[in-house]
Design an enzyme around this catalytic site. Structure first.
Site, PDB file in Angstrom:
ATOM      1  N   GLU A 126       0.836  -1.338  -0.186  1.00 30.29           N
ATOM      2  CA  GLU A 126       0.114  -0.154  -0.225  1.00 30.29           C
ATOM      3  C   GLU A 126       1.011   1.169   0.133  1.00 30.29           C
ATOM      4  O   GLU A 126       0.648   2.335  -0.852  1.00 30.29           O
ATOM      5  CB  GLU A 126      -1.046  -0.131   1.174  1.00 30.29           C
ATOM      6  CG  GLU A 126      -2.147  -0.921   1.084  1.00 30.29           C
ATOM      7  CD  GLU A 126      -1.757  -2.593   1.123  1.00 30.29           C
ATOM      8  OE1 GLU A 126      -0.857  -2.715   1.812  1.00 30.29           O
ATOM      9  OE2 GLU A 126      -2.626  -3.263   0.993  1.00 30.29           O
ATOM     10  N   HIS A 196     -11.613  -5.977   8.438  1.00 30.02           N
ATOM     11  CA  HIS A 196     -12.339  -5.960   7.202  1.00 30.02           C
ATOM     12  C   HIS A 196     -13.637  -5.162   7.518  1.00 30.02           C
ATOM     13  O   HIS A 196     -14.639  -5.088   6.908  1.00 30.02           O
ATOM     14  CB  HIS A 196     -12.760  -7.254   6.682  1.00 30.02           C
ATOM     15  CG  HIS A 196     -11.518  -8.120   6.480  1.00 30.02           C
ATOM     16  ND1 HIS A 196     -10.953  -8.828   7.270  1.00 30.02           N
ATOM     17  CD2 HIS A 196     -11.064  -8.352   5.196  1.00 30.02           C
ATOM     18  CE1 HIS A 196      -9.938  -9.511   6.599  1.00 30.02           C
ATOM     19  NE2 HIS A 196      -9.991  -9.021   5.346  1.00 30.02           N
TER      20      HIS A 196
END
Lengths: 396, 468
Positions: A126, A196
């Site tokens: 990322e 999540h």
């Protein structure tokens, strides 16, 4: 062919009967007034592959006379990116697993249509995705960088906060990253747990130089995403993953934008102002239904849409009318955006308040798996807060 | 002796039986398998004993395999790094090979290999040398100026002049540069003026950065050098992205990124090199390995073969050069640029040099290293003196010219300093501009608050130093 159609319609009938609790791709979809029905089915294509598809690719027209098509959230986002890539030759889309369509199918078909040099996978990194996107934008391109889950945006935090947000300011406007957009799915999903389900908007709202945008539905998502991509500032676009499949609307097929920095009153009322964004609006809608029924009041619901820069004026206008404010978000209460809104309202509309500003948020814990039902700021908790607001007595 | 040869032949037979047993079942099991790497045994088995299906790998990196019935099986990817071979003797592997350091001019200014001599003309080399002297003069003056409290901070470049001038001279103006903070010579080569340097260090209203950052955070759109930022290594993946955008635009240019060996420990470095390799960007990564990251010597920074060793493992063409040899740096950068632009392949250059200076004005390096060590690098390997010797040997520069240039450039620096000191700081309203392309409501409100506050308490704030 006939048997295929009859199979579809039979499944559809089953869906309609079981509308209250249809399971689609392991997401539990809750019915609500804003989204009607679930028309997702597994269709067996002629090459033997199974595919999810909208059975009714229905066309229609909206109140402004625009041609619309039935889309869910990921399809609308896909459509927006398709338009962005078509209209801007410098636009590119990349991230982890984007080439095959993305884990949430938002990038379906884009690589085939626009080419592998414009829609591509990056290595699993990322901070690399963010740095790479910033560099592309500094060179004048329009990168759309996908972070697979907002929970994983933190390795990119340095690049986003220290570099992207400050790029124009620190260079004295010699350089900028105007074309930069980050997209990430955020929010509770029923079974996501710590990593999540997070809603990290507050970290970014604390960073001058960024814009943070959260859509509530397919029509909003397409317009806001196009506006975000074209906005000459770095934008973090957070997509409520819970709504990817379950939120379905007739979405205009044309190229349109929805203005950033403007909140919307999506339901008028006189007694309580309620502020939320993204998926939480559906929860608040349920709470409002309960409150209006049981307490005999009317509530005004505001969708912020853009969290930074904040459109505080819309909220002030509403609070001056109602005198009571409730803000609700999934993110933990302490340090959450509700605190910022509350602080600004008590600054600017203090004497109009008839009760303390209520915040119904996630508890100050990491997002738990098995306790999600208890943790979540659901409709009932919001109803309780509305009731408390309404019944607040100054004299006591 | 007999025993040994008997043992040996037994081994051969055993291994070959073993192998044929395995190989037939292995080949059968290959069938629909995705593995295409060819297993070879290294112990005394000849090729004739092995019956293998020949693998055809196309230039696109795909291999298609058909079994004996001619049925086409699915295409399988030829993954990089899988061209390995089996071995049945356990051992750890470690870096043994140290990459050599490319150098063509020694400490006395002598060209060691005339074939590698870039044969630059007199003007170019003299200009390089003069820029080095200018850089030294500017560094000396501004370091003292900081000590006197006239600017807040400064970083000098002593010892690394050759890395700046050698590399910058090999690039084109259209090549975008991302730098760290110790590359002022690169700015000089491209045409950044003494005034522009001083304005930024003084944070005055003529600073392109509008006074928002600490000194030495230069940037120039017209010179195609991105504005410096303090966080280390953040510029490296940005450089990869910038190069990718250049590739997409088919501009025929590359992006060059400078960083130190300490910054190369950051995750951003690894991310950037990996992205550049996989996405095939026209990138030149230039690492100034100056042996020190503030007080951390490179022995505490890495254990492998420094930075060059990493480039190879990422699949990137790499070269290590003597960073104090301006011609070696020039050659390497020129070749790197060519490869990047023509083949869309990234290149990593590791320039071995030494940070003669303290890390910054907030640092006293004698606290963690010996003056003796600094002295060696200041005298024996020093790049500016080395180039001077070369110029003198070619008859392109004399002692007289040296003395005159040094004194005149010092005068220029002091004059620029005086000019910069006299310029007012930017208007206080500039605190609020450029956060976004336009001021949002909250900033309009806050700017008004500040204005009202300053109106009420003008004597408590340094308003006179700023434009009004």
């Amino acid at each position: 062919m006939l048997s295929l159609l009859s199979k579809c319609s039979r499944f559809e009938q089953r869906c309609n009967r079981k509308q209250q609790s249809v399971r689609v791709d392991s997401f539990k979809c809750r019915l609500n007034k804003l989204n009607r029905g679930i028309f997702i089915t597994k269709v067996k294509r002629s090459n033997g592959e199974q595919q999810s598809a909208l059975v009714e690719d229905e066309m229609g027209t909206d109140s402004l006379g625009r041609t619309t098509k039935k889309m869910n959230l990921f399809t609308a986002i896909n459509d927006a990116m398709d338009i962005a890539l078509t209209t801007n030759p410098k636009a590119v889309l990349f991230g982890e697993d984007v080439a095959f369509g993305g884990v949430f199918r938002c990038a379906t078909g884009l690589r085939e249509k626009h080419g592998s040099s414009r829609v591509f996978n990056t290595p699993l990194c990322e901070q690399g995705i963010a740095g790479f996107a910033i560099g592309m934008a500094a060179q004048g391109a329009t990168p759309i960088a996908e972070i697979q889950f907002a929970d994983y945006i933190f390795p990119a935090f340095d690049q986003i906060v220290n570099e992207a947000a400050k790029y124009r300011y620190r260079s004295g406007n010699e350089f900028n990253v105007a074309g930069l957009t980050f997209r990430a799915p955020y929010g509770a999903v029923g079974h996501g747990g710590h990593y999540h389900s997070q809603s990290p908007e507050a970290y970014f709202c604390h960073t001058p130089g960024l814009k943070v945008v959260v859509p509530r539905s397919p029509v909003q998502a397409k317009g806001l995403l196009l506006a975000s991509i074209r906005d000459p500032n770095p934008v973090i676009f957070l997509e409520p993953k819970w709504l990817y499949r379950s939120s379905i609307e007739q979405v205009p097929v044309e190229d349109y934008e929805i203005e950033l920095g403007k909140a919307e009153v999506i339901k008028n009322g006189e007694d309580v102002t309620i502020v939320g964004w993204g998926a939480q609006l559906l929860v608040l809608e349920q709470a409002i239904t309960m409150a209006e029924e049981k307490l005999g009041i009317t509530c005004e619901l505001i969708d912020l849409k853009t969290l930074l820069p904040l459109d505080i004026d819309t909220i002030i206008k509403s609070v001056k009318k109602t005198g009571k404010l409730l803000i609700s978000h999934e993110a933990p209460k302490t340090g959450g955006l509700a605190g910022e809104i509350a602080a600004q309202i008590q600054e600017k509309a203090f004497l109009h308040l008839e009760a303390p500003i209520a915040r119904v948020c996630g508890y100050d814990t990491p997002f738990p798996l098995i306790f999600e039902r208890f943790y979540f700021p659901d409709a009932l908790k919001n109803f309780e807060a509305i009731q408390k607001l309404v019944e607040y007595d100054f004299s006591k | 002796k007999n025993k040994r040869s008997r043992r040996k032949s037994f081994e051969i037979i055993r291994t070959s039986i073993h192998f044929t047993m395995i190989s037939s079942s292995f080949v059968r099991s290959l069938g629909n398998a995705r593995k295409i790497s060819v297993p070879t045994f290294r112990n005394n088995v000849t090729k004739s004993q092995i019956k293998l299906h020949p693998q055809k790998v196309s230039s696109k990196g795909f291999a298609s395999k058909a079994d004996k019935d001619g049925i086409k099986l699915e295409k399988v990817l030829a993954y990089p790094g899988e061209k390995s071979y089996f071995e049945d003797k356990f051992r750890f592997h470690t870096t043994k090979e140290i990459l050599p350091t490319y150098r063509i001019m020694d400490e006395e200014g002598r060209i060691l290999n005339s074939e590698e001599d870039p044969k630059l003309d007199k003007d170019t080399v003299v200009t390089m040398y003069q820029h080095m002297l200018t850089l030294n003069a500017m560094d000396t003056v501004l370091y003292d100026v900081q000590r006197q409290g006239r600017i807040s901070f400064y970083m000098t470049n002593f010892g690394e002049e050759a890395t700046h001038l050698g590399s910058a001279a090999a690039l084109k103006m259209e090549d975008t540069i991302f730098a760290q903070y110790r590359e002022a010579g690169v700015f000089l080569w491209r045409g950044f003026t003494l005034d522009e340097f001083m304005n930024q260090c003084y944070s005055n209203s003529q600073d392109y950065g509008k006074g928002r950052q600490m000194p030495v955070h230069y940037g120039s759109r017209k010179l195609n050098i991105q504005t410096i930022s303090s966080p280390l290594a953040t510029q490296i993946p940005q450089a990869t992205g910038s190069a990718y955008a250049q590739k997409m635009a088919k501009s025929g240019n590359c992006t060059v990124c400078y960083f130190g060996e300490g910054a190369a420990s950051e995750g951003d470095f690894h991310a950037a090199i990996n992205f550049a390799a996989t996405l095939e960007t026209p990138s030149v990564f230039f690492c100034r390995n100056n042996r020190w990251a503030i007080s951390t010597p490179s022995t505490e920074q890495y254990r492998g073969d420094a930075i060059a060793g990493r480039g190879i493992s990422y699949g990137v063409d790499t070269i290590r050069v003597d960073g104090n040899d301006v011609f070696a740096v020039y050659n390497a950068t020129k070749a790197a640029r060519k490869k990047a632009v023509e083949e869309n392949k990234p290149v990593l250059i590791e320039a071995m040099t030494y940070r003669i200076s303290h890390h910054s004005t907030s640092d006293d390096s004698t606290r963690y290293r010996t003056s003796a060590e600094i002295e060696i690098w200041k005298t024996k390997h020093e790049p500016v003196k080395r180039l001077q010797k070369y110029l003198t040997s070619k008859g392109w520069w004399t002692e007289e010219q040296d003395k005159n240039f040094k004194s005149s450039v010092r005068k220029d620096v002091l004059a620029a300093l005086k000019r910069a000191e006299a310029v007012k700081k930017p208007h206080p309203d500039e605190c609020f501009t450029d956060v976004y392309d336009q001021l949002p409501p909250n900033l309009i409100e806050q700017r008004e608050e500040m204005r009202q506050h300053l109106k009420k308490y003008p004597q408590n704030y340094p308003i006179d130093q700023h434009l009004s």
